[in-house]
Write a protein that holds these residues in place. Structure first.
Motif, PDB file in Angstrom:
ATOM      1  N   LEU A  63      -4.042  10.375  -7.907  1.00 44.98           N
ATOM      2  CA  LEU A  63      -3.175   9.845  -7.247  1.00 44.98           C
ATOM      3  C   LEU A  63      -2.714   9.930  -5.672  1.00 44.98           C
ATOM      4  N   ILE A  64      -2.944  11.736  -4.961  1.00 48.20           N
ATOM      5  CA  ILE A  64      -3.035  12.290  -4.496  1.00 48.20           C
ATOM      6  C   ILE A  64      -3.739  11.818  -3.402  1.00 48.20           C
ATOM      7  N   SER A  65      -5.198  11.260  -3.429  1.00 43.86           N
ATOM      8  CA  SER A  65      -5.839  10.641  -2.915  1.00 43.86           C
ATOM      9  C   SER A  65      -6.117   9.340  -2.566  1.00 43.86           C
ATOM     10  N   VAL A  66      -5.147   8.351  -2.832  1.00 41.53           N
ATOM     11  CA  VAL A  66      -5.420   7.262  -2.428  1.00 41.53           C
ATOM     12  C   VAL A  66      -4.063   7.251  -1.399  1.00 41.53           C
ATOM     13  N   ASP A  67      -5.282   6.403  -0.315  1.00 42.25           N
ATOM     14  CA  ASP A  67      -4.600   5.664   0.329  1.00 42.25           C
ATOM     15  C   ASP A  67      -3.972   4.664   0.812  1.00 42.25           C
ATOM     16  N   ASP A 101      -2.089   3.110   3.347  1.00 43.29           N
ATOM     17  CA  ASP A 101      -2.035   3.089   4.437  1.00 43.29           C
ATOM     18  C   ASP A 101      -3.200   1.557   4.664  1.00 43.29           C
ATOM     19  N   ALA A 102      -4.690   2.023   3.978  1.00 43.98           N
ATOM     20  CA  ALA A 102      -5.260   1.506   3.948  1.00 43.98           C
ATOM     21  C   ALA A 102      -4.944   0.327   2.143  1.00 43.98           C
ATOM     22  N   ILE A 103      -4.478   0.391   2.141  1.00 38.22           N
ATOM     23  CA  ILE A 103      -3.922  -0.665   0.604  1.00 38.22           C
ATOM     24  C   ILE A 103      -3.043  -1.455   1.524  1.00 38.22           C
ATOM     25  N   ALA A 104      -1.933  -0.987   2.544  1.00 41.46           N
ATOM     26  CA  ALA A 104      -1.371  -1.911   3.303  1.00 41.46           C
ATOM     27  C   ALA A 104      -1.463  -2.772   4.207  1.00 41.46           C
ATOM     28  N   SER A 105      -2.636  -2.794   5.207  1.00 39.52           N
ATOM     29  CA  SER A 105      -3.563  -2.755   5.906  1.00 39.52           C
ATOM     30  C   SER A 105      -4.528  -3.976   5.234  1.00 39.52           C
ATOM     31  N   ARG A 106      -5.269  -3.731   3.784  1.00 36.01           N
ATOM     32  CA  ARG A 106      -6.140  -4.672   2.965  1.00 36.01           C
ATOM     33  C   ARG A 106      -5.165  -5.976   2.366  1.00 36.01           C
ATOM     34  N   LEU A 107      -3.909  -5.830   2.393  1.00 34.75           N
ATOM     35  CA  LEU A 107      -2.792  -6.654   1.811  1.00 34.75           C
ATOM     36  C   LEU A 107      -2.238  -7.777   2.342  1.00 34.75           C
ATOM     37  N   ARG A 108      -1.929  -6.729   3.785  1.00 32.91           N
ATOM     38  CA  ARG A 108      -1.369  -8.050   5.076  1.00 32.91           C
ATOM     39  C   ARG A 108      -3.268  -8.349   5.763  1.00 32.91           C
ATOM     40  N   VAL A 140       3.720   0.860   0.610  1.00 28.55           N
ATOM     41  CA  VAL A 140       3.277   0.774  -1.091  1.00 28.55           C
ATOM     42  C   VAL A 140       3.737   2.574  -1.023  1.00 28.55           C
ATOM     43  N   GLU A 141       3.956   2.989  -2.194  1.00 24.90           N
ATOM     44  CA  GLU A 141       4.442   3.786  -2.566  1.00 24.90           C
ATOM     45  C   GLU A 141       3.754   4.348  -3.706  1.00 24.90           C
ATOM     46  N   PRO A 201       4.510  10.040 -12.138  1.00 23.64           N
ATOM     47  CA  PRO A 201       2.560  11.013 -12.355  1.00 23.64           C
ATOM     48  C   PRO A 201       1.737  10.031 -12.246  1.00 23.64           C
ATOM     49  N   ARG A 202       1.739   8.781 -12.531  1.00 20.17           N
ATOM     50  CA  ARG A 202       0.335   7.802 -12.401  1.00 20.17           C
ATOM     51  C   ARG A 202       0.344   6.446 -12.257  1.00 20.17           C
ATOM     52  N   GLY A 203       1.687   6.427 -11.268  1.00 18.00           N
ATOM     53  CA  GLY A 203       1.716   4.382 -10.593  1.00 18.00           C
ATOM     54  C   GLY A 203       1.539   4.853  -8.918  1.00 18.00           C
ATOM     55  N   ILE A 204       1.556   3.713  -8.457  1.00 15.75           N
ATOM     56  CA  ILE A 204       1.529   2.949  -7.242  1.00 15.75           C
ATOM     57  C   ILE A 204       2.160   1.572  -7.810  1.00 15.75           C
ATOM     58  N   ASP A 205       3.109   2.046  -6.790  1.00 17.47           N
ATOM     59  CA  ASP A 205       4.132   0.164  -6.452  1.00 17.47           C
ATOM     60  C   ASP A 205       4.045  -0.262  -5.242  1.00 17.47           C
ATOM     61  N   LEU A 206       3.984  -1.442  -4.962  1.00 16.52           N
ATOM     62  CA  LEU A 206       3.849  -2.388  -3.748  1.00 16.52           C
ATOM     63  C   LEU A 206       4.958  -3.317  -4.126  1.00 16.52           C
ATOM     64  N   LYS A 207       5.784  -2.714  -2.917  1.00 15.07           N
ATOM     65  CA  LYS A 207       6.782  -3.618  -2.994  1.00 15.07           C
ATOM     66  C   LYS A 207       6.572  -5.001  -1.510  1.00 15.07           C
ATOM     67  N   VAL A 208       6.519  -6.390  -1.613  1.00 10.97           N
ATOM     68  CA  VAL A 208       6.186  -6.800  -0.848  1.00 10.97           C
ATOM     69  C   VAL A 208       7.216  -7.799  -0.605  1.00 10.97           C
ATOM     70  N   THR A 209       7.423  -8.643   0.744  1.00 10.82           N
ATOM     71  CA  THR A 209       7.987  -9.094   1.504  1.00 10.82           C
ATOM     72  C   THR A 209       7.514 -10.338   1.880  1.00 10.82           C
ATOM     73  N   GLU A 210       7.436 -11.341   1.248  1.00  5.83           N
ATOM     74  CA  GLU A 210       6.799 -13.030   1.889  1.00  5.83           C
ATOM     75  C   GLU A 210       7.695 -13.006   3.309  1.00  5.83           C
TER      76      GLU A 210
END
Length: 264
Positions: free
Chosen positions: A87-91, A93-100, A111-112, A116-125
């Motif tokens: 989890l600590i190694s997940v980029d 910023d790169a995920i947010a860039s890909r989504l946009r 992207v937060e 201990p095991r999750g990634i939260d993606l909160k989007v505004t359309e």
């Protein structure tokens, strides 16, 4: 005068070799330093192993919130979150860039890490404020003038944008000076200034030039708006004009200090 006796000299030596005065720093012993250094190394190695080597802190789930038109699965697929990675190694910023980049409908994304095991993606359309018809489909335009999506069915309550920019007349000068993108943004500004009651019955925002923007309302009514300048004053003038002349079919607020209406 007689010199110091042997006993007196012994007492002075004992006093000088006693404990240091209060407040004076006593350097730690070598053994203490070694023990502390070993403890720090062990703790650091354990922390690194826990963050990178342990299976307890690896990505196991990806949650999505805030979607309206998009589906959570579309967002997860575009995000390409490396499930199973530490989890600590997940980029993030790169995920947010890909989504946009992959989903232009997304305006803002957070992207937060969720330990201990999750990634939260909160989007505004993005929300469409105008539609540009293209063939049998519609291009959605948001409040910043961004054309972000093509849909086969027009969303309800969103007026169409009509660019009547004839290059054969004087309007060509406006097009050359401002460009089509700038004129689209001017139309977007006008759409944002239209009073709410009028916006609900606005069918088309027509742009002929920078200072020749008009509205087509339901029931065949029209509004000459002019340029996008003084939008708030024009909105107030239009509201007052419609109340004063409920039977009028044509309204002109291009000069908000001298609005006009007519029935024909």
């Amino acid at each position: 005068m007689a010199g110091s006796t042997t006993a007196e000299r012994g007492e002075r030596q004992q006093e000088s070799s006693g404990p240091p005065p209060a407040g004076r720093f006593r350097p730690p012993r070598l053994r203490t330093i070694v023990v502390l250094a070993v403890a720090l190394v062990v703790a650091g190695a354990g922390t690194v192993w826990l963050l990178y080597g342990s299976h307890w802190l690896r990505v196991g789930q990806v949650s999505v919130s805030g979607t309206r038109v998009l589906t959570p699965e579309q967002v997860r697929e575009a995000a390409e979150v490396p499930v199973g990675a530490p989890l600590i190694s997940v980029d993030t910023d790169a995920i947010a860039s890909r989504l946009r980049q992959k989903l232009p409908r997304i305006d803002v994304v957070d992207v937060e890490r969720s330990w201990p095991r999750g990634i939260d993606l909160k989007v505004t359309e993005r929300t469409p404020v105008l539609l540009v018809q293209k063939g049998g489909k519609f291009v959605e335009v948001d409040d910043e003038g961004v054309r972000f999506a093509v849909v086969s069915q027009a969303p309800k309550g969103v007026p169409a944008l009509e660019l009547s920019l004839s290059r054969a007349d004087s309007r060509a000068a406006s097009l050359r000076r401002f460009g089509e993108d700038r004129l689209v943004r001017e139309a977007v500004t006008v759409a944002g200034d239209i009073p709410a009651a009028v916006a609900r019955v606005t069918r088309t925002v027509k742009v002929r030039s920078y200072d020749d923007i008009s509205l087509e309302l339901s029931g065949g009514r029209t509004v000459v708006w002019g340029s996008s300048e003084a939008g708030a004053a024009k909105a107030r003038a239009l509201t007052a004009l419609m109340k004063a002349a409920p039977g009028a079919r044509h309204f002109d607020v291009s000069v908000p200090t001298a609005p006009a209406s007519s029935t024909s």
